[in-house]
Design an enzyme around this catalytic site. Sequence first.
Site, PDB file in Angstrom:
ATOM      1  N   LYS A  34       0.745  -1.312  -0.073  1.00 33.98           N
ATOM      2  CA  LYS A  34       0.109   0.005   0.092  1.00 33.98           C
ATOM      3  C   LYS A  34       0.900   1.228   0.112  1.00 33.98           C
ATOM      4  O   LYS A  34       2.148   1.302   0.259  1.00 33.98           O
ATOM      5  CB  LYS A  34      -0.918   0.112   1.096  1.00 33.98           C
ATOM      6  CG  LYS A  34      -0.020   0.128   2.521  1.00 33.98           C
ATOM      7  CD  LYS A  34      -1.307  -0.204   3.734  1.00 33.98           C
ATOM      8  CE  LYS A  34      -0.655  -0.293   5.122  1.00 33.98           C
ATOM      9  NZ  LYS A  34      -1.494  -0.552   6.153  1.00 33.98           N
ATOM     10  N   TYR A 249      18.259  29.717   8.535  1.00 35.44           N
ATOM     11  CA  TYR A 249      17.156  30.603   9.012  1.00 35.44           C
ATOM     12  C   TYR A 249      17.202  30.397  10.493  1.00 35.44           C
ATOM     13  O   TYR A 249      17.372  29.512  11.402  1.00 35.44           O
ATOM     14  CB  TYR A 249      15.884  30.079   8.668  1.00 35.44           C
ATOM     15  CG  TYR A 249      15.547  30.239   7.217  1.00 35.44           C
ATOM     16  CD1 TYR A 249      15.283  31.286   6.568  1.00 35.44           C
ATOM     17  CD2 TYR A 249      15.195  29.046   6.208  1.00 35.44           C
ATOM     18  CE1 TYR A 249      15.111  31.878   5.473  1.00 35.44           C
ATOM     19  CE2 TYR A 249      14.822  29.454   5.041  1.00 35.44           C
ATOM     20  CZ  TYR A 249      14.743  30.846   4.574  1.00 35.44           C
ATOM     21  OH  TYR A 249      14.645  30.826   3.172  1.00 35.44           O
TER      22      TYR A 249
HETATM   23  C1  LIG Z   1      -0.860  -1.950   6.598  1.00 28.87           C
HETATM   24  C2  LIG Z   1      -1.468  -3.133   7.268  1.00 28.87           C
HETATM   25  C3  LIG Z   1      -0.621  -4.309   7.374  1.00 28.87           C
HETATM   26  C4  LIG Z   1       0.807  -4.175   7.235  1.00 28.87           C
HETATM   27  O1  LIG Z   1       1.270  -3.810   8.545  1.00 28.87           O
HETATM   28  P1  LIG Z   1       2.738  -3.663   8.875  1.00 28.87           P
HETATM   29  O2  LIG Z   1       2.664  -3.006  10.352  1.00 28.87           O
HETATM   30  O3  LIG Z   1       3.287  -2.586   8.026  1.00 28.87           O
HETATM   31  O4  LIG Z   1       3.307  -5.142   8.730  1.00 28.87           O
HETATM   32  C5  LIG Z   1      -1.307  -5.619   7.570  1.00 28.87           C
HETATM   33  N1  LIG Z   1      -2.830  -5.570   7.572  1.00 28.87           N
HETATM   34  C6  LIG Z   1      -3.435  -4.509   7.441  1.00 28.87           C
HETATM   35  C7  LIG Z   1      -4.856  -4.523   7.529  1.00 28.87           C
HETATM   36  C8  LIG Z   1      -2.936  -3.087   7.062  1.00 28.87           C
HETATM   37  O5  LIG Z   1      -3.766  -1.992   7.161  1.00 28.87           O
END
Ligand SMILES: *Cc1c(COP(=O)(O)O)cnc(C)c1O
Length: 353
Positions: A34, A249
């Site tokens: 994702k 800055y």
């Molecule tokens: C993002 C997510 C994962 C992966 O989580 P990590 O902590 O990055 O391993 C697995 N399942 C769901 C539903 C998620 O949203």
Amino acid sequence: MSSILYVDLSRIAHNLSVVSDQVGKDVKKMAVVKDDAYGHGAVPVARHLEGQVDYFCVAKLAEAIELREAGIDIPILVFEIPPLGSEHLYRKFDITASISDLSVFERLEDGTHCHLHFDTGMFRLGMLPEHATAASEKMKEFDKLNFTGIYTHFANSDDPGHERVLQQLETFKSIRTLFPEHLMTHTCNSGAIFFFGDHGTYFDAVRPGVCLYGYAPGETEIEKLEPALEWVSHLVQVKKINKGGAVGYGSRWKAPEDGWLGTIPVGYADGIFRILSGKIQVEIAGQLYQQVGTISMDYMTVFLRNDYFEQGEPVVILRNRELSAKEWARIAGTIPYEITTTIHPKVKREYRT
Ligand SMILES: *Cc1c(COP(=O)(O)O)cnc(C)c1O
């Protein structure tokens, strides 16, 4: 080019094999790619891993379509609730929907692949335990849907031994008994894979995310993981600074002695949080140097002490150990996930295998 973000795909494959060793050969792998594979680039990462995993998981339908259009053929699970009006796209692109709400059953087209998602204590997405009976009835009512899986997600799995994980697991197990055997069952993100394997959390498949990119999810280190990113820029200007000279800055840093100052053409608009000002190091010619002064939008500065470098000298900003996203996260009070997903898309990704 101000900087290049090198992504080492073979390290991501290595991290996947660490997951494989941990969970065993019989447990399927659903690689979470994702948000552009946590900033690493979803399409190149997915192409590299496709032969070694059973599923990809993404947050949004649009991300799944992007993978399909890039030629990715294996199943893709979308976590989001299907956006209204987009239901036909799941069938069209053969994408697996999450049923996280009772209202979703009637919206999906016949034949759509779907996984039931139960909220056992995360309180984000998913059907609540009290909806389990209604969901099992809907499953019979909408028997033209293609039900292939059932899952939940843990809120505390990055914390080894956290009792809420075990509570969620018990709740999930009792829900699971209401549904047919053949559904593929999965609960584990990275934390649960590495910290809760002894509690029977693996079932049929696991959903590794951040560990694939080389980071442990919480405070506990996982030795074998290797960060896949190497962010490299260069010096665009090198100038003399005298003791007491004030940099950047707000003139917040003053040279403790005479020396050289280097300017690097990346800043907070590239994804180097301003809150890191004066707190990170960079590597030049194999040596670590302190970033000094306020990080600005497109530039930051580094104190080279007595070492002179030519304009154009490469500068490693992010890599492993002192230079890792984990270290930045520690300083900035966040997690590596936020560091890697906020490296701006304008930073060109280059892939190494
Ligand atoms: C993002 C997510 C994962 C992966 O989580 P990590 O902590 O990055 O391993 C697995 N399942 C769901 C539903 C998620 O949203």
